[in-house]
Design a protein around this motif. Structure first.
Motif, PDB file in Angstrom:
ATOM      1  N   GLU A   1      -3.011  -5.413 -23.330  1.00 48.22           N
ATOM      2  CA  GLU A   1      -2.171  -6.364 -22.602  1.00 48.22           C
ATOM      3  C   GLU A   1      -0.719  -5.887 -22.589  1.00 48.22           C
ATOM      4  OE1 GLU A   1      -1.122 -11.087 -22.517  1.00 48.22           O
ATOM      5  OE2 GLU A   1      -1.193 -10.089 -24.464  1.00 48.22           O
ATOM      6  N   ALA A   2      -0.211  -5.454 -23.736  1.00 43.07           N
ATOM      7  CA  ALA A   2       1.176  -4.984 -23.815  1.00 43.07           C
ATOM      8  C   ALA A   2       1.395  -3.789 -22.890  1.00 43.07           C
ATOM      9  CB  ALA A   2       1.527  -4.626 -25.256  1.00 43.07           C
ATOM     10  N   GLN A   3       0.444  -2.861 -22.854  1.00 41.24           N
ATOM     11  CA  GLN A   3       0.572  -1.686 -21.998  1.00 41.24           C
ATOM     12  C   GLN A   3       0.523  -2.072 -20.518  1.00 41.24           C
ATOM     13  OE1 GLN A   3       1.385   1.328 -22.935  1.00 41.24           O
ATOM     14  NE2 GLN A   3       1.365   2.094 -20.846  1.00 41.24           N
ATOM     15  N   ALA A   4      -0.351  -2.996 -20.162  1.00 38.73           N
ATOM     16  CA  ALA A   4      -0.441  -3.447 -18.765  1.00 38.73           C
ATOM     17  C   ALA A   4       0.865  -4.109 -18.329  1.00 38.73           C
ATOM     18  CB  ALA A   4      -1.613  -4.412 -18.599  1.00 38.73           C
ATOM     19  N   LYS A   5       1.422  -4.939 -19.178  1.00 42.36           N
ATOM     20  CA  LYS A   5       2.701  -5.600 -18.863  1.00 42.36           C
ATOM     21  C   LYS A   5       3.807  -4.562 -18.713  1.00 42.36           C
ATOM     22  CE  LYS A   5       1.162  -9.806 -19.061  1.00 42.36           C
ATOM     23  NZ  LYS A   5       0.864 -10.521 -17.845  1.00 42.36           N
ATOM     24  N   LYS A   6       3.803  -3.565 -19.589  1.00 37.72           N
ATOM     25  CA  LYS A   6       4.807  -2.502 -19.539  1.00 37.72           C
ATOM     26  C   LYS A   6       4.736  -1.754 -18.205  1.00 37.72           C
ATOM     27  CE  LYS A   6       6.445   1.053 -22.703  1.00 37.72           C
ATOM     28  NZ  LYS A   6       6.083   1.849 -23.885  1.00 37.72           N
TER      29      LYS A   6
ATOM     30  N   ALA B   1      -1.810  -8.788 -15.224  1.00 39.41           N
ATOM     31  CA  ALA B   1      -2.968  -8.881 -16.103  1.00 39.41           C
ATOM     32  C   ALA B   1      -2.630  -9.786 -17.280  1.00 39.41           C
ATOM     33  CB  ALA B   1      -3.365  -7.493 -16.597  1.00 39.41           C
ATOM     34  N   SER B   2      -3.636 -10.525 -17.741  1.00 40.61           N
ATOM     35  CA  SER B   2      -3.416 -11.411 -18.882  1.00 40.61           C
ATOM     36  C   SER B   2      -4.689 -11.491 -19.722  1.00 40.61           C
ATOM     37  CB  SER B   2      -3.004 -12.800 -18.411  1.00 40.61           C
ATOM     38  OG  SER B   2      -3.983 -13.326 -17.531  1.00 40.61           O
ATOM     39  N   LEU B   3      -4.523 -11.855 -20.982  1.00 40.37           N
ATOM     40  CA  LEU B   3      -5.675 -12.007 -21.869  1.00 40.37           C
ATOM     41  C   LEU B   3      -6.398 -13.304 -21.568  1.00 40.37           C
ATOM     42  CD1 LEU B   3      -4.402 -10.781 -25.356  1.00 40.37           C
ATOM     43  CD2 LEU B   3      -5.964  -9.636 -23.785  1.00 40.37           C
TER      44      LEU B   3
ATOM     45  N   PHE C   1      -7.456  -8.883 -14.627  1.00 44.67           N
ATOM     46  CA  PHE C   1      -6.539  -8.393 -13.600  1.00 44.67           C
ATOM     47  C   PHE C   1      -6.602  -9.319 -12.406  1.00 44.67           C
ATOM     48  CE2 PHE C   1      -7.279  -4.858 -16.298  1.00 44.67           C
ATOM     49  CZ  PHE C   1      -6.127  -4.107 -16.267  1.00 44.67           C
ATOM     50  N   GLU C   2      -5.435  -9.637 -11.854  1.00 43.19           N
ATOM     51  CA  GLU C   2      -5.345 -10.586 -10.754  1.00 43.19           C
ATOM     52  C   GLU C   2      -4.607  -9.958  -9.571  1.00 43.19           C
ATOM     53  OE1 GLU C   2      -4.701 -14.727 -12.695  1.00 43.19           O
ATOM     54  OE2 GLU C   2      -3.493 -13.251 -13.772  1.00 43.19           O
ATOM     55  N   GLY C   3      -4.770 -10.558  -8.422  1.00 45.28           N
ATOM     56  CA  GLY C   3      -4.048 -10.107  -7.241  1.00 45.28           C
ATOM     57  C   GLY C   3      -4.921  -9.310  -6.288  1.00 45.28           C
ATOM     58  N   ILE C   4      -4.351  -8.981  -5.162  1.00 42.25           N
ATOM     59  CA  ILE C   4      -5.057  -8.294  -4.088  1.00 42.25           C
ATOM     60  C   ILE C   4      -5.573  -6.930  -4.535  1.00 42.25           C
ATOM     61  CG2 ILE C   4      -4.779  -7.278  -1.786  1.00 42.25           C
ATOM     62  CD1 ILE C   4      -2.734  -9.531  -1.240  1.00 42.25           C
TER      63      ILE C   4
ATOM     64  N   ALA D   1      -7.788   2.099 -12.357  1.00 43.77           N
ATOM     65  CA  ALA D   1      -6.808   3.109 -12.770  1.00 43.77           C
ATOM     66  C   ALA D   1      -6.419   2.911 -14.239  1.00 43.77           C
ATOM     67  CB  ALA D   1      -5.580   3.059 -11.874  1.00 43.77           C
ATOM     68  N   PHE D   2      -6.201   1.667 -14.646  1.00 50.57           N
ATOM     69  CA  PHE D   2      -5.851   1.352 -16.026  1.00 50.57           C
ATOM     70  C   PHE D   2      -6.997   1.750 -16.961  1.00 50.57           C
ATOM     71  CE2 PHE D   2      -5.078  -1.554 -19.626  1.00 50.57           C
ATOM     72  CZ  PHE D   2      -3.740  -1.252 -19.880  1.00 50.57           C
TER      73      PHE D   2
END
Length: 85
Positions: free
Chosen positions: A16-21, A26-28, A45-48, A56-57
């Motif tokens: 989560e920390a890496q995704a936010k960075k 993305a959220s837990l 993961f959210e959004g279009i 990719a992540f």
């Protein structure tokens, strides 16, 4: 819904920390039922561009994890990494 399940809570929180960075949406969230061998938290993961960004992540991950798409009650595994990946 696209989510990345981890096998430990520590990996979930670091993910989560890496995704936010990286500026990803993305959220837990609680890991959906039917996902075996994971801890109770997954990165959603959210959004279009959710599936593209999640894929990719996932490719960057060096810890055991699995990428899923959930549509209703149906789960589809999009990829899995075992220990030492």
């Amino acid at each position: 819904m696209i989510f990345l399940s981890f096998y430990t809570t520590t990996h979930s929180m670091k993910g989560e920390a890496q995704a936010k960075k990286q500026g990803l949406a993305a959220s837990l969230v609680p890991t959906p039922r039917g996902v075996g061998g994971s801890c109770s938290l997954s990165l959603c993961f959210e959004g279009i561009e959710a599936e593209r960004e999640a894929q990719a992540f996932f490719e960057e991950m060096t810890v055991p994890c699995a990428l899923y798409r959930q549509e209703g009650e149906e789960l589809t595994c999009l990829g899995r990494k075992e220990a030492g990946a």
